[in-house]
Design an enzyme around this catalytic site. Structure first.
Site, PDB file in Angstrom:
ATOM      1  N   GLY A   1     100.143  74.527   6.785  1.00 23.22           N
ATOM      2  CA  GLY A   1      98.783  74.979   6.520  1.00 23.22           C
ATOM      3  C   GLY A   1      97.867  73.799   6.317  1.00 23.22           C
TER       4      GLY A   1
ATOM      5  N   GLY B   1      94.467  71.991   4.474  1.00 21.53           N
ATOM      6  CA  GLY B   1      94.070  71.938   3.071  1.00 21.53           C
ATOM      7  C   GLY B   1      94.882  70.938   2.271  1.00 21.53           C
ATOM      8  CG  HIS B   2      98.551  70.893   2.110  1.00 19.99           C
ATOM      9  ND1 HIS B   2      98.383  71.398   0.846  1.00 19.99           N
ATOM     10  CD2 HIS B   2      99.125  71.895   2.831  1.00 19.99           C
ATOM     11  CE1 HIS B   2      98.846  72.647   0.807  1.00 19.99           C
ATOM     12  NE2 HIS B   2      99.295  72.968   2.006  1.00 19.99           N
TER      13      HIS B   2
ATOM     14  CG  HIS C   1     100.131  76.425  -0.788  1.00 19.27           C
ATOM     15  ND1 HIS C   1     101.428  76.039  -0.948  1.00 19.27           N
ATOM     16  CD2 HIS C   1      99.789  76.144   0.484  1.00 19.27           C
ATOM     17  CE1 HIS C   1     101.878  75.561   0.200  1.00 19.27           C
ATOM     18  NE2 HIS C   1     100.913  75.600   1.080  1.00 19.27           N
TER      19      HIS C   1
END
Ligand SMILES: Nc1ncnc2c1ncn2[C@@H]1O[C@H](COP(=O)(O)OP(=O)(O)O)[C@@H](O)[C@H]1O
Ligand SMILES: Nc1ncnc2c1ncn2[C@@H]1O[C@H](COP(=O)(O)OP(=O)(O)O)[C@@H](O)[C@H]1O
Ligand SMILES: [Mg+2]
Ligand SMILES: [Mg+2]
Ligand SMILES: [Mg+2]
Ligand SMILES: [Mg+2]
Lengths: 202, 328, 328, 202
Positions: free
Chosen positions: C53, C55-56, C214
């Site tokens: 995903g 966002g990291h 997350h």
């Protein structure tokens, strides 16, 4: 102020200044938060706490030497704009003050010390800085105003920086948005003037 | 206030201790935490010294090392260091060719470095003032030195490594500064540890346009706009201010203020590069990251430095510091 | 929600476009933003592919380049990429020696990479699961893969560069993963762009201990403690879990979650290194920075990888990616 | 459900599923925010919006092929855990479903598709996942329960995940803290079951 400065109690002076700065540190920082960078109270407290820690050494010196040492100490501990400026003020005052200072020679030395601040800061009266307190105090000293009146006058001078637009110092980055706030350095200057006046008058 | 720290009184020294321990291969800490310096000095090279209030990490300590600074003096948070720090640093790193002070244009910084320069021998000073946010600055304190300071430190650092003398480095620093413009925007306020609360209040839908790196107010408070709109206004202000110089090749540097993730910085970079390209400026070099921060403030600044063959070559030269490293 | 973006719908592609433009010297974007790959491939080298995903950031795209990954597949924010992305990436970077997938242990990631592996030829997979925060994980999904994934990617990447084969690289990846433990703490929640509000509520004096990358809840909600106390609990959990392996030399990696400034990360590093040293572990290598983030979350994680001569040498090997670069 | 599936209107099915997912996307994300990573609604909406965009192509295919194509599409657009799982479900259903499916062969194919999900997810009933809706629905299909009853039963099954402790999926990282929340994938499964039941029953 006593007629001669020979008998001034350096220890009481340092303690009075450090006490008022410490008591008002949060207030000074809050003023600086509005139009600066929120550190003036801590800067000043760091410097005057350092003077307090050194009070034995300072009290053992003749007044001019004590002032020079205190000024150097402020320069080496405060940082920011106020460190070099208050430091320069005390160093210049110590340099200008004769060993046997009386009221008149003190007023003259004070005036030269204020000029040294203006030179270091490349600043002048009316720019919303500590000079807006220092200059009125100098004038009052020269004209022989009483200690109590000088303290009151310094407070008023600090108050009078509220409507000014800052031309020097960090608040100048705000332009018109600096209007409506008291200059933090003026407030701390007024606090110190009162502490000194009350100690000498006591 | 939420910070990873042990106490307000120790956050700076704990952080410096950690910093120098993590980079002990290239850095040494001065006595009483007065400065951070290169482990290996290069005799005969002009020493580059910078410094300023803490809270802008990795500036300046993160730029100490081969190809950039010789020493950095950390002040208290957002408070310029004191002259004894610069003096001690100069003593530790001057190998005979003198020292160049690189100073951001804030009165506190300027005066403290000035007092140190008066006490030391053979010092020259470059003052950076790249922030175009401050308008009508000519009769006041002038413009603030912000993220563009990194570019000055990198390029002058590379030239110092080549063996240029003090006067030449000062001139180069002034040339790079003159070719550099920056402006920033804040989405949230920073919180100074000693103050314990945010420096300014800001609405959930607002931004501070033209903010300084100490959370100083900027040009105006405005509704939060899109990245394209923000970049457009900043790029416009920068290009207008550069005037005729705004042609040819440029370094585009998008800088995070500490609380902004990389994903958003690259969005702003993408907006800015397209705008500059549309104005006929070629993005020859890029830098994106949180290099000149304001504690935990969310937001970013855009810096443009117009490049020529000399400064491009010096930008590309090897550098090995905690925060910038390439070609070695 | 305050983010530097044009819209929730475009934040990812705007950011990817900016990212690849800023690093166009080493990176190329795949069609339809399916992957980011190295510009220059090395024929005959096993291709390393990771992803997950978004966002990291900089994970994983920031680790594509010489000495690390060959391609990275970005999913939607906090959502694993789809198998077609990994297939397209494998097609683009496999030069004949096969592909190693490096996958963080989340069911979504594992299943999507698994489906891609079933459709591709000559793929092996390493699953990272370094997060010790998840207790009693043996009968559930198991532990999460977090910041330690960077260490696996760096060390296996260096070995791939040396020309090792797929089986050897898989074994090495599993060895590094087995020597690695992490745990994190959050001071604030992240805000997923599409959600528009913070993932979790947290009091002004609270922290989430053992948080996932997350914003998943961790071991417990607790009052915010000092950096020393936080580091102590994390280091204790890591060392206890390593058991007999907790001796000799280690890499200490303090990772910011996106909203935490460098000053605070170095404070935590300082606490952690003293604790490890007190336990007789020598900190042979260090890394401090925001490398495996959770959007704008404030907080950090501590990762410890026990090193031996082989893995130390591979850690030190040249690397040239957008986010990690040394010795070249 | 009608006795034979030959006449099923694929377009209506896709539209009904996409509509319910779209209408409940925020609710699904909120459920996932409590015990997951706040993306389930967007994941599902992305997938079903893609099916809607492809509805002409899907509607032109025989049902088994349409199911396989829809499953592949979900796999390629949803991502996360739900993408491979719902995708696998539809792909398996399409593979198992005879061209001339009736109620009984549909129930059998549905059961095999659920097993394929369990195999892909390495999961089983009672672990607080979508399987906790899929298995009761399969049992009801096998025992010939009416469409309306199946829809209600799916809702109850989703509701029944609230007190469960998650053993698989992202919520399992929470251990006991996963108790007291509905599983987002169970909720979306129930929504889809109802949409299909109501479309077929209409
Ligand atoms: N150039 C100057 N001349 C005179 N006084 C100044 C000047 N610049 C700043 N000051 C004074 O210093 C004060 C700010 O001190 P401080 O907050 O400690 O430093 P900084 O602005 O560097 O954070 C101002 O309120 C002002 O009174
Ligand atoms: N191993 C598994 N087996 C069956 N269902 C699962 C499994 N893992 C997750 N799920 C289902 O997937 C849902 C989560 O989907 P989603 O939020 O889209 O993916 P992610 O968890 O990757 O963010 C859960 O609510 C659960 O119903
Ligand atoms: Mg200040
Ligand atoms: Mg200051
Ligand atoms: Mg997800
Ligand atoms: Mg989810």
């Amino acid at each position: 102020m006593t007629e001669t400065l020979a008998s001034v109690d350096i220890r009481s002076l340092v303690e009075a200044c450090a006490t008022t700065i410490s008591a008002h540190a949060d207030e000074l920082t809050t003023l600086d938060q509005a139009i600066g960078d929120a550190d003036h109270g801590y800067n000043m407290k760091r410097g005057f706490d350092a003077l307090l820690a050194d009070v034995d050494t300072l009290a053992a010196k003749p007044l001019p030497d004590a002032l020079k040492a205190a000024g150097t100490k402020l320069v080496m501990t405060v940082g920011g704009a106020s460190g070099p400026l208050f430091g320069t003020f005390l160093m210049a005052l110590g340099k200008e003050l004769p060993a046997d200072a009386d009221r008149a020679t003190f007023a003259a030395a004070f005036g030269k010390a204020v000029d040294a601040v203006a030179a270091r800061g490349k600043s002048e009266k009316g720019q919303k800085t500590m000079l807006d307190v220092f200059y009125p105090v100098r004038d009052a000293l020269v004209s022989g105003t009483s200690d109590a009146e000088i303290a009151a006058l310094a407070d008023q001078a600090a108050e009078a920086t509220v409507p000014l637009k800052a031309i020097r110092g960090r608040a100048s980055f705000l332009g018109d948005r600096s209007i409506g706030h008291m200059d933090p350095g003026s407030r701390s200057s007024a606090l110190l003037v009162r502490a000194v006046a009350e100690t000498l008058g006591a | 206030m939420k910070k990873l720290m042990n106490s307000v009184g120790t956050i700076l020294i704990d952080s410096l201790d950690g910093f120098v321990a993590a980079h002990g291969d290239i850095l040494v800490l001065g006595d009483e935490h007065k400065f951070v310096r290169r482990k290996a000095l290069k005799p005969g090279k002009v020493a580059l010294i910078s410094g300023g209030g803490s809270g802008h990490e990795p500036l300046h300590g993160g730029f100490v090392g081969h190809g950039m600074l010789d020493a950095a003096c950390p002040g208290q948070v957002f408070t310029s260091p004191t002259p004894d720090q610069m003096l001690a640093a100069a003593q530790a790193v001057d190998t005979g060719a003198g020292c160049l002070f690189i100073v951001k244009n804030y009165e506190g910084d300027v005066m403290n470095f000035e007092m140190a320069a008066e006490m030391a021998d053979n010092v020259a000073t470059v003052i950076t003032n790249d922030d175009v946010a401050v308008e009508n600055s000519s009769y006041t304190t002038g413009r603030r030195g912000v993220a563009g300071t990194l570019v000055v430190e990198k390029i002058v650092g590379a030239a110092a490594e080549e063996g240029r003398d003090l006067a030449a480095l000062k001139a180069l620093g002034e040339k790079v500064n003159a070719a550099t413009r920056s402006m920033g925007v804040a989405l949230t306020s920073c919180t100074v540890p000693a103050a314990g609360k945010p420096t300014f209040d800001i609405g959930d839908d607002e931004m501070e346009f033209g903010v300084g790196i100490h959370g100083e107010p900027g040009r105006r408070r405005d509704k939060l706009k899109s990245a394209d709109a923000i970049a457009e206004e900043i790029v416009h202000a920068i290009v207008a201010d550069l005037g005729n110089a705004a042609q040819g090749e440029a370094l585009l540097f998008v800088n995070g203020f500490g609380g902004t993730p990389a994903m958003e910085l690259y969005v702003v970079y993408n907006s800015a590069r397209k705008l500059l390209q549309a104005k006929g400026i070629r993005i020859a070099r890029s830098l994106v990251g949180s290099y000149v921060t304001s504690l935990d403030m969310a937001g970013c600044s855009i810096t443009v430095t117009m490049l020529d063959a000399e400064t491009t070559k010096l930008w590309d030269a090897p550098v090995h510091t905690a925060a910038l490293r390439w070609a070695m």
